[in-house]
Design an enzyme around this catalytic site. Structure first.
Site: not given
Length: 347
Positions: A13, A183, A6-10, A87
């Site tokens: 991850s 978020c 799972g990639l968040s852009g941060g 979530c």
């Protein structure tokens, strides 16, 4: 193994995906499109920089129904919710798990700072090696079937060391700052966000414990138990919110910071310990908010309700709607939502 990350852009991850790729696994990235602020482009840049396939999983309807509506409902009932916990249980990990199962992946992985352990036939989340970044509290509601498929490589890593290595490896996300905000709420307060969705909440009365009028509040969704600042009411001493009554639209103030010696739980889940073992244990420690310290407490049954009792009174961090997460040594034993509190103003 074939692993879906799972990639968040941060950074966390991204570093997770890099570690698993460099370990020889077949790694693919996925971003969960949950709301209009989802950083899909940043997550895609991370995948491209790592040379791994990238997927977008649509979760907007599910997120709106399970997280945002719960968030608004809780505040309207004078509770203080934790949307990240909701979530994680109902959207993020469930969506990754379901997608991975249907597309032939062996495991899923995220950049959370926590570990997964098995003991006495129970699988549960445990504290991370880097206690300053530990996120086990946020993951306590994950069910066993997801934990069995989940990898958490950051659980054994110190964040500062990972950051240094990420910069050395020229990892795209290594320079990004961490976000601490809700978020799905940007550029406005949580109360303003709720009122945009639900309409304005009426003003009401601030009263003391004898019911005497002290002033007017601007809507119960703007306040939480224990709050002292921003009340707009002056007194001979500092005033604290002792109780919020949504039915009467009234907020009770006290000149003593509220103290708590017990409360009840709802929606309790047991993971690291069985229900019977947890209820019998005198070695449990509990965290009543993500940033709260661990304190000694015990569980007991009152009829069908589970009661939490502290060894000593603690401060006003106990708020209905937050989660109380119990630890046995370093692993999560169980947890639930704080339903109501027994508050004393004794000093």
């Amino acid at each position: 193994m074939k692993i879906l990350v799972g990639l968040s852009g941060g950074f966390d991850s991204a570093y997770t995906a890099m570690l698993l790729r460099d370990a020889g696994h077949t790694v693919e990235g996925a971003v969960l499109d949950m709301h209009c602020y989802t950083e899909i482009d940043e997550a895609q840049k991370t995948a491209e920089s790592l040379g791994i396939p990238f997927h977008t999983i649509s979760c907007r309807d599910l997120f709106d129904r399970e997280v945002i509506e719960d968030f608004c409902d809780a505040y309207s009932k004078a509770q203080t919710p934790n949307p990240c916990i909701v979530c994680n249980e109902k959207v993020k990990f469930r969506a990754l798990y379901d997608y991975a199962l249907s597309h032939g992946f062996d495991k899923i992985a995220t950049g959370h700072y926590a570990r997964i352990v098995e003991s006495d036939g129970c699988i549960s989340v445990a504290m991370a090696a880097d206690l300053s970044k530990d996120q086990s509290y946020m993951l306590y509601r994950l069910p066993a079937e997801i934990l069995k498929m989940l990898l958490l490589p950051m659980g054994n890593i110190i964040k500062k060391e990972a950051k240094s290595e990420g910069k050395r490896q020229l990892l795209v996300a290594a320079e990004r700052e961490e976000s601490q905000d809700i978020c799905f709420v940007k550029g406005e307060s949580h109360a303003d966000y709720i009122e945009r969705r639900r309409g304005a909440f009426p003003e009401g009365n601030f009263v003391n414990q004898d019911g005497e009028l002290l002033g007017r509040h601007s809507g119960i969704i703007r306040y939480t138990v224990g709050q002292r600042k921003g009340l707009g009411v002056s007194g001979k001493t500092r005033l604290f919110i002792r109780e919020i009554d949504p039915e009467a639209n009234r907020i009770v103030l006290s000149d003593h910071a509220p103290r708590c010696n017990s409360f009840y739980l709802r929606d309790v889940v047991f993971s690291g310990l069985t229900r019977e073992t947890a209820l019998a244990s005198d070695r449990l420690m509990v965290r009543v908010r993500y940033t709260s310290p661990l304190v000694s407490a015990c569980l007991s049954l009152e009829g069908e309700r589970i009661k939490v009792t502290f060894s000593d009174e603690i401060g006003c961090t106990v708020s209905p709607g937050q989660s109380a997460v119990f630890y046995f040594e370093d692993r999560v034993a169980c947890g639930g939502i704080i339903d109501s509190t027994s508050i004393s103003t004794n000093l």
